[in-house]
Write a protein that holds these residues in place. Sequence first.
Motif, mmCIF file in Angstrom:
data_model
loop_
_atom_site.group_PDB
_atom_site.id
_atom_site.type_symbol
_atom_site.label_atom_id
_atom_site.label_comp_id
_atom_site.label_asym_id
_atom_site.label_seq_id
_atom_site.Cartn_x
_atom_site.Cartn_y
_atom_site.Cartn_z
ATOM 1 N N SER A 60 -0.613 -2.038 -4.652
ATOM 2 C CA SER A 60 0.133 -2.603 -5.773
ATOM 3 C C SER A 60 0.431 -4.067 -5.496
ATOM 4 C CB SER A 60 1.454 -1.846 -5.977
ATOM 5 O OG SER A 60 1.245 -0.623 -6.632
ATOM 6 N N VAL A 61 0.147 -4.914 -6.468
ATOM 7 C CA VAL A 61 0.462 -6.340 -6.367
ATOM 8 C C VAL A 61 1.720 -6.582 -7.198
ATOM 9 C CG1 VAL A 61 -0.319 -8.692 -6.782
ATOM 10 C CG2 VAL A 61 -1.965 -6.932 -6.077
ATOM 11 N N GLN A 63 3.673 -5.794 -11.987
ATOM 12 C CA GLN A 63 3.029 -4.867 -11.061
ATOM 13 C C GLN A 63 1.633 -4.553 -11.551
ATOM 14 O OE1 GLN A 63 5.247 -1.274 -10.295
ATOM 15 N NE2 GLN A 63 3.881 -0.596 -8.682
ATOM 16 N N SER A 64 0.651 -4.660 -10.634
ATOM 17 C CA SER A 64 -0.731 -4.336 -10.963
ATOM 18 C C SER A 64 -1.396 -3.777 -9.717
ATOM 19 C CB SER A 64 -1.474 -5.580 -11.456
ATOM 20 O OG SER A 64 -1.525 -6.566 -10.439
ATOM 21 N N ARG A 65 -2.666 -3.408 -9.817
ATOM 22 C CA ARG A 65 -3.424 -2.873 -8.691
ATOM 23 C C ARG A 65 -4.459 -3.882 -8.222
ATOM 24 N NH1 ARG A 65 -1.588 1.386 -5.717
ATOM 25 N NH2 ARG A 65 -0.536 2.866 -7.083
ATOM 26 N N SER A 100 2.027 -3.699 -15.426
ATOM 27 C CA SER A 100 3.353 -3.243 -15.840
ATOM 28 C C SER A 100 4.333 -4.379 -15.607
ATOM 29 C CB SER A 100 3.789 -2.028 -15.016
ATOM 30 O OG SER A 100 2.812 -1.018 -15.056
ATOM 31 N N TRP A 101 5.199 -4.645 -16.597
ATOM 32 C CA TRP A 101 6.195 -5.706 -16.491
ATOM 33 C C TRP A 101 7.579 -5.104 -16.679
ATOM 34 C CZ3 TRP A 101 3.367 -9.505 -20.339
ATOM 35 C CH2 TRP A 101 2.248 -10.049 -19.693
ATOM 36 N N LEU A 108 0.845 -1.200 0.000
ATOM 37 C CA LEU A 108 0.000 0.000 0.000
ATOM 38 C C LEU A 108 0.878 1.248 0.000
ATOM 39 C CD1 LEU A 108 -2.688 -1.183 2.593
ATOM 40 C CD2 LEU A 108 -2.944 -1.015 0.111
ATOM 41 N N GLU A 109 1.581 1.468 -1.112
ATOM 42 C CA GLU A 109 2.433 2.642 -1.272
ATOM 43 C C GLU A 109 2.283 3.119 -2.717
ATOM 44 O OE1 GLU A 109 6.391 1.518 -0.134
ATOM 45 O OE2 GLU A 109 5.798 0.918 1.876
ATOM 46 N N ASP A 110 2.906 4.280 -3.039
ATOM 47 C CA ASP A 110 2.827 4.752 -4.417
ATOM 48 C C ASP A 110 3.589 3.797 -5.322
ATOM 49 O OD1 ASP A 110 5.676 5.695 -4.958
ATOM 50 O OD2 ASP A 110 5.192 6.999 -3.274
ATOM 51 N N ASP A 111 3.370 3.915 -6.628
ATOM 52 C CA ASP A 111 3.817 2.895 -7.577
ATOM 53 C C ASP A 111 5.301 2.554 -7.470
ATOM 54 O OD1 ASP A 111 1.304 2.619 -8.502
ATOM 55 O OD2 ASP A 111 1.606 3.598 -10.421
#
Length: 207
Positions: free
Chosen positions: A113-114, A105-107, A184-185, A56-59
């Motif tokens: 972010s996952v 990376q995804s939401r 995002s990869w 739970l942080e920015d990207d």
Amino acid sequence: MITRIVSGIVQLAGGLGGIVGIRVGTEEPMYLSEPLSGGVEIRRYGPRIAAETTVLEDDEQARNTGFRRLAGYIFGGNSRQTSIAMTAPVAQSSEKIAMTAPVAQSRDPQGGSVIRFYMPAKWSLATLPSPNDSHVRLVEVPAETFAVLRFTGDRSPAAVQRRTEELLKTLADNGIKSDGEALSWFYDPPWTIPFRRRNEVAVPIAE
């Protein structure tokens, strides 16, 4: 002693190669690909296993935090204290696990972010050691089809958003609807020369 020296040389080579975008022995999930247009390709991935964590942080900070958690798992923070290499392992024992590319990376629905590391194909949920960190979990990822746009250089949230919009426009122009959130990869470490980086944005689509 010789095994440790060889392992050290391999890891050093991988680290130096990472500066210029050379991924020594890094496995990628298998997929079938066909071109679409505008630099976009359609990829069909089979089922695979991933280690993932939600941050739970920015990207960008989430990516760094998630990377550290997952690296902790593959570097021995697991139920068997398995020795794990970032690149393809030197053959020391059957208990070595190599990190694959990309880092995904995804939401999630709550806005976190996952971050995922995909496991090499030879491993299953039954054979992988359990993570020691309760924030890390092993998951089965089903077969999926993605539209993918590859790019180099800047991978900031703004750059990723621009590329995602470019990808979605290409899909719309070709009459293809997305079937989920964009991902995002990232295939290279932060120290890779920007123009040598391999970055991708991916959108799931229905068959």
